[in-house]
Design an enzyme around this catalytic site. Sequence first.
Site, PDB file in Angstrom:
ATOM      1  N   THR A  39       0.829  -1.207   0.000  1.00 28.21           N
ATOM      2  CA  THR A  39       0.000   0.000   0.000  1.00 28.21           C
ATOM      3  C   THR A  39       0.864   1.259   0.000  1.00 28.21           C
ATOM      4  O   THR A  39       1.995   1.249   0.466  1.00 28.21           O
ATOM      5  CB  THR A  39      -0.978   0.022   1.201  1.00 28.21           C
ATOM      6  OG1 THR A  39      -1.789   1.191   1.099  1.00 28.21           O
ATOM      7  CG2 THR A  39      -0.271   0.019   2.542  1.00 28.21           C
ATOM      8  N   ARG A  40       0.283   2.351  -0.563  1.00 26.20           N
ATOM      9  CA  ARG A  40       0.943   3.662  -0.494  1.00 26.20           C
ATOM     10  C   ARG A  40      -0.018   4.667   0.128  1.00 26.20           C
ATOM     11  O   ARG A  40       0.199   5.868   0.091  1.00 26.20           O
ATOM     12  CB  ARG A  40       1.395   4.146  -1.879  1.00 26.20           C
ATOM     13  CG  ARG A  40       0.432   3.894  -3.012  1.00 26.20           C
ATOM     14  CD  ARG A  40       0.810   4.681  -4.247  1.00 26.20           C
ATOM     15  NE  ARG A  40       0.079   5.909  -4.278  1.00 26.20           N
ATOM     16  CZ  ARG A  40      -1.093   6.090  -4.933  1.00 26.20           C
ATOM     17  NH1 ARG A  40      -1.652   5.116  -5.605  1.00 26.20           N
ATOM     18  NH2 ARG A  40      -1.677   7.267  -4.904  1.00 26.20           N
ATOM     19  N   HIS A  63      -7.636   2.038   6.184  1.00 26.44           N
ATOM     20  CA  HIS A  63      -8.867   2.232   6.945  1.00 26.44           C
ATOM     21  C   HIS A  63      -9.493   0.858   7.220  1.00 26.44           C
ATOM     22  O   HIS A  63      -8.882  -0.170   6.959  1.00 26.44           O
ATOM     23  CB  HIS A  63      -9.805   3.158   6.180  1.00 26.44           C
ATOM     24  CG  HIS A  63      -9.177   4.476   5.851  1.00 26.44           C
ATOM     25  ND1 HIS A  63      -8.805   5.382   6.823  1.00 26.44           N
ATOM     26  CD2 HIS A  63      -8.816   5.041   4.663  1.00 26.44           C
ATOM     27  CE1 HIS A  63      -8.258   6.443   6.245  1.00 26.44           C
ATOM     28  NE2 HIS A  63      -8.245   6.254   4.932  1.00 26.44           N
ATOM     29  N   HIS A 104      -9.545  -1.816   4.417  1.00 28.06           N
ATOM     30  CA  HIS A 104      -8.253  -2.470   4.157  1.00 28.06           C
ATOM     31  C   HIS A 104      -7.962  -3.527   5.220  1.00 28.06           C
ATOM     32  O   HIS A 104      -7.432  -4.592   4.934  1.00 28.06           O
ATOM     33  CB  HIS A 104      -7.107  -1.453   4.152  1.00 28.06           C
ATOM     34  CG  HIS A 104      -7.315  -0.335   3.188  1.00 28.06           C
ATOM     35  ND1 HIS A 104      -7.770   0.897   3.573  1.00 28.06           N
ATOM     36  CD2 HIS A 104      -7.145  -0.280   1.846  1.00 28.06           C
ATOM     37  CE1 HIS A 104      -7.866   1.671   2.518  1.00 28.06           C
ATOM     38  NE2 HIS A 104      -7.500   0.992   1.451  1.00 28.06           N
ATOM     39  N   ARG A 150      -7.800  -3.872  -7.174  1.00 23.93           N
ATOM     40  CA  ARG A 150      -8.312  -3.172  -8.348  1.00 23.93           C
ATOM     41  C   ARG A 150      -7.338  -2.034  -8.657  1.00 23.93           C
ATOM     42  O   ARG A 150      -6.903  -1.336  -7.750  1.00 23.93           O
ATOM     43  CB  ARG A 150      -9.681  -2.608  -7.949  1.00 23.93           C
ATOM     44  CG  ARG A 150     -10.495  -2.109  -9.086  1.00 23.93           C
ATOM     45  CD  ARG A 150     -11.765  -1.437  -8.557  1.00 23.93           C
ATOM     46  NE  ARG A 150     -12.512  -0.880  -9.671  1.00 23.93           N
ATOM     47  CZ  ARG A 150     -12.219   0.262 -10.253  1.00 23.93           C
ATOM     48  NH1 ARG A 150     -11.211   0.999  -9.817  1.00 23.93           N
ATOM     49  NH2 ARG A 150     -12.931   0.699 -11.279  1.00 23.93           N
ATOM     50  N   HIS A 192      -4.119  -1.827  -9.401  1.00 20.28           N
ATOM     51  CA  HIS A 192      -2.882  -1.900  -8.606  1.00 20.28           C
ATOM     52  C   HIS A 192      -1.818  -0.932  -9.157  1.00 20.28           C
ATOM     53  O   HIS A 192      -1.537  -0.933 -10.343  1.00 20.28           O
ATOM     54  CB  HIS A 192      -2.343  -3.339  -8.643  1.00 20.28           C
ATOM     55  CG  HIS A 192      -1.223  -3.584  -7.686  1.00 20.28           C
ATOM     56  ND1 HIS A 192      -1.402  -4.202  -6.477  1.00 20.28           N
ATOM     57  CD2 HIS A 192       0.087  -3.276  -7.761  1.00 20.28           C
ATOM     58  CE1 HIS A 192      -0.245  -4.267  -5.845  1.00 20.28           C
ATOM     59  NE2 HIS A 192       0.676  -3.721  -6.601  1.00 20.28           N
ATOM     60  N   ARG A 246      16.293  29.326 -17.289  1.00 22.32           N
ATOM     61  CA  ARG A 246      14.915  29.621 -16.860  1.00 22.32           C
ATOM     62  C   ARG A 246      14.390  28.465 -16.007  1.00 22.32           C
ATOM     63  O   ARG A 246      13.763  28.681 -14.961  1.00 22.32           O
ATOM     64  CB  ARG A 246      14.004  29.806 -18.072  1.00 22.32           C
ATOM     65  CG  ARG A 246      14.191  31.125 -18.808  1.00 22.32           C
ATOM     66  CD  ARG A 246      13.194  31.174 -19.957  1.00 22.32           C
ATOM     67  NE  ARG A 246      13.500  32.177 -20.945  1.00 22.32           N
ATOM     68  CZ  ARG A 246      12.953  33.398 -20.994  1.00 22.32           C
ATOM     69  NH1 ARG A 246      12.098  33.766 -20.070  1.00 22.32           N
ATOM     70  NH2 ARG A 246      13.274  34.246 -21.963  1.00 22.32           N
ATOM     71  N   ILE A 303       7.828  34.548 -15.012  1.00 22.19           N
ATOM     72  CA  ILE A 303       7.188  34.275 -16.304  1.00 22.19           C
ATOM     73  C   ILE A 303       6.858  32.774 -16.382  1.00 22.19           C
ATOM     74  O   ILE A 303       5.778  32.385 -16.752  1.00 22.19           O
ATOM     75  CB  ILE A 303       8.117  34.684 -17.471  1.00 22.19           C
ATOM     76  CG1 ILE A 303       8.334  36.208 -17.450  1.00 22.19           C
ATOM     77  CG2 ILE A 303       7.511  34.263 -18.802  1.00 22.19           C
ATOM     78  CD1 ILE A 303       9.262  36.715 -18.548  1.00 22.19           C
TER      79      ILE A 303
HETATM   80  S1  PPS Z   1      11.656  33.116 -16.176  1.00 20.22           S
HETATM   81  O1  PPS Z   1      11.524  32.779 -17.603  1.00 20.22           O
HETATM   82  O2  PPS Z   1      10.450  32.743 -15.443  1.00 20.22           O
HETATM   83  O3  PPS Z   1      12.868  32.559 -15.570  1.00 20.22           O
HETATM   84  O4  PPS Z   1      11.743  34.706 -16.118  1.00 20.22           O
HETATM   85  P1  PPS Z   1      11.695  35.625 -14.798  1.00 20.22           P
HETATM   86  O5  PPS Z   1      12.587  35.113 -13.748  1.00 20.22           O
HETATM   87  O6  PPS Z   1      10.262  35.797 -14.405  1.00 20.22           O
HETATM   88  O7  PPS Z   1      12.307  36.963 -15.245  1.00 20.22           O
HETATM   89  C1  PPS Z   1      11.611  37.766 -16.095  1.00 20.22           C
HETATM   90  C2  PPS Z   1      11.969  39.210 -15.881  1.00 20.22           C
HETATM   91  O8  PPS Z   1      13.263  39.454 -16.418  1.00 20.22           O
HETATM   92  C3  PPS Z   1      13.243  40.526 -17.369  1.00 20.22           C
HETATM   93  N1  PPS Z   1      13.862  40.010 -18.600  1.00 20.22           N
HETATM   94  C4  PPS Z   1      13.363  39.074 -19.453  1.00 20.22           C
HETATM   95  N2  PPS Z   1      12.189  38.413 -19.508  1.00 20.22           N
HETATM   96  C5  PPS Z   1      12.008  37.526 -20.501  1.00 20.22           C
HETATM   97  N3  PPS Z   1      12.915  37.259 -21.457  1.00 20.22           N
HETATM   98  C6  PPS Z   1      14.113  37.892 -21.453  1.00 20.22           C
HETATM   99  N4  PPS Z   1      15.016  37.608 -22.379  1.00 20.22           N
HETATM  100  C7  PPS Z   1      14.374  38.839 -20.424  1.00 20.22           C
HETATM  101  N5  PPS Z   1      15.434  39.625 -20.114  1.00 20.22           N
HETATM  102  C8  PPS Z   1      15.107  40.311 -19.000  1.00 20.22           C
HETATM  103  C9  PPS Z   1      11.816  40.976 -17.483  1.00 20.22           C
HETATM  104  O9  PPS Z   1      11.803  42.235 -16.878  1.00 20.22           O
HETATM  105  C10 PPS Z   1      10.970  40.017 -16.657  1.00 20.22           C
HETATM  106  O10 PPS Z   1      10.213  40.679 -15.665  1.00 20.22           O
HETATM  107  P2  PPS Z   1       8.615  40.773 -15.685  1.00 20.22           P
HETATM  108  O11 PPS Z   1       8.263  41.200 -14.285  1.00 20.22           O
HETATM  109  O12 PPS Z   1       8.040  39.417 -16.012  1.00 20.22           O
HETATM  110  O13 PPS Z   1       8.294  41.801 -16.698  1.00 20.22           O
END
Ligand code: PPS
Length: 576
Positions: free
Chosen positions: A203-204, A208, A211, A297, A299, A456, A482
Amino acid sequence: MNRADSTLQLISPHGGLLKDLYLTAEEAAAEKIRAQEMTSWDLTPRQICDIELLLNGAFSPLEGFLGRADYDRCVKEMRLADGTLWPIPITLDVSEAFAAGLSEGEEIALRDQEGVLIATMAVEDVWTPDKAAEARGVFGSEDEAHPGVRYLFNVAGPTYVGGRLKGVESPIHYDFRHLRQSPRELREMFQSRGWRKIVAFQTRNPMHRAHQELTFQAARQAEANLLINPVVGMTKPGDVDHYTRVRCYEHVLKRYPEQTTALSLLPLAMRMAGPREAVWHAIIRRNYGCTHFIVGRDHAGPGKDSKGEDFYGPYDAQDLMKAHEDELAIEMVPFRMMVYVEDRAQYVPVDETKEDESVLNISGTEFRRRLQEGLDIPDWFSYPEVVAELRKTHPPRHRQGVVLFFTGLSGAGKSTIANALMVKMMEMGGRRVTLLDGDHVRKNLSSELGFSREHRDLNILRIGYVASEIAKNGGIAICAPIAPYSSTRRMVRDMVEAVGGFVEVHVATSLEVCESRDRKGLYAKARAGVIKEFTGISDPYEVPENAEIVIDTGNISPDEAANQLLVKLESLGYIR
Ligand code: PPS
């Protein structure tokens, strides 16, 4: 000393040949000195689980991580090169850089995360696997909704290294030591207690009443003693942590007649491979000296695929076990789903209930909902001491940790809304809130990183790691990067859901709106080619498909967006 001499082979009445790969204390001391000259590989958490079971013989007849010929046949036909039934490839996955430095015949030192030498391995094969073919062969799918496939594609290294092992030291565990037995220790225990027939229950999940009833009946049917043998290595992301589960199992153990039942923990890293996994589980239990194995069932089922369909049929595992029963040397006890019949105040196999009987059942999902919302869990379903144990680690949602993970283009409004939300939560009081904004993280945690896919991903995994630590301890983490790649977001979700709640917020402001705002002037620079790899312009953004909340700041203010989020969080139960 050659390998064969150092391989202890035990014959048990039921378990067959046991290959224990540990060196003697004297040999191990000498090996530690030799290993100082060897290239070292730091074993990943999953490899630590695998190596422990390789070394102690739970994976007999394997003598190391699979070489290429064994791997190929295992993936295609569920067998080793010599024809022995073996359903799951146990491979040492490494980075390309590490593999590039290796030569055939070289010995390498395999160490745990603290650098302790666990084993040495004589390299026999180094190869780049076809992971898509492995996924199809082992899991029957390439769909990343399958946790085994997801791990294979996103976590496992790109190159495999195979070779025989010499065991130096068992991986160390500080928890529940009295419940961790090797195959040899369990066989000896069965022998000393005079247990001839032993039925194992895998089991994981917490156990109850159903079981307890099922395992008790299975043991009676097989006229056997019972081994409750839960997995405490790696299970499905989102499962109840093993510390809580083991405390629950200890309570349940007291509900069996004395001397009939034992509890022992299995440090296995599950793959959730359904039918193949069932066969693997049975072989492992045979190695521990068990004679019978309960297969229920679905598994080791991985849940639903990305179209909402089951990966495997509910009884595929039982069918595959039946098809190989002659080779398995352990007998299957098929699991009959138990339901509670109110009039009889008894658990009964579902196929033995009468049409007019009122039958009660609480699904796993419903049980989790009741736990999360602090609702009643009736005595017919579980034991009060088990429920109390679960409530300790699963407080209602408004006291649980949660990660609010914002994702969206640069300039979409992530930081503004995240900030507004944090301030509103602080105003409400009662919860600890941490903001991990994209820009701030890049200044502090990730200052050396750029914007390549690799960087990233590293950045997002760091954010995910910190956020999951916060959630683990009951806090709220608001992240606002992002995070352009869905597989990386998925990894963060898995990491967090293992310890708390995860709410993905897609700030879906369109590229046109973000570019027209261009608050930081970055879009203009990206268009001019001054900034390279800019998300949405010269780098991809994979739109989330299953975000819990989607917000488009093109038509609402930050204040409205933050309020919308608060309402959603209230409806999910995270605040009240
Ligand atoms: S990621 O892809 O999630 O690792 O990016 P993140 O750490 O959120 O960083 C994004 C912020 O860095 C600035 N910036 C860029 N963004 C996207 N692409 C490139 N090449 C890049 N260079 C710099 C940008 O200001 C992002 O900030 P936000 O707040 O999103 O506008």
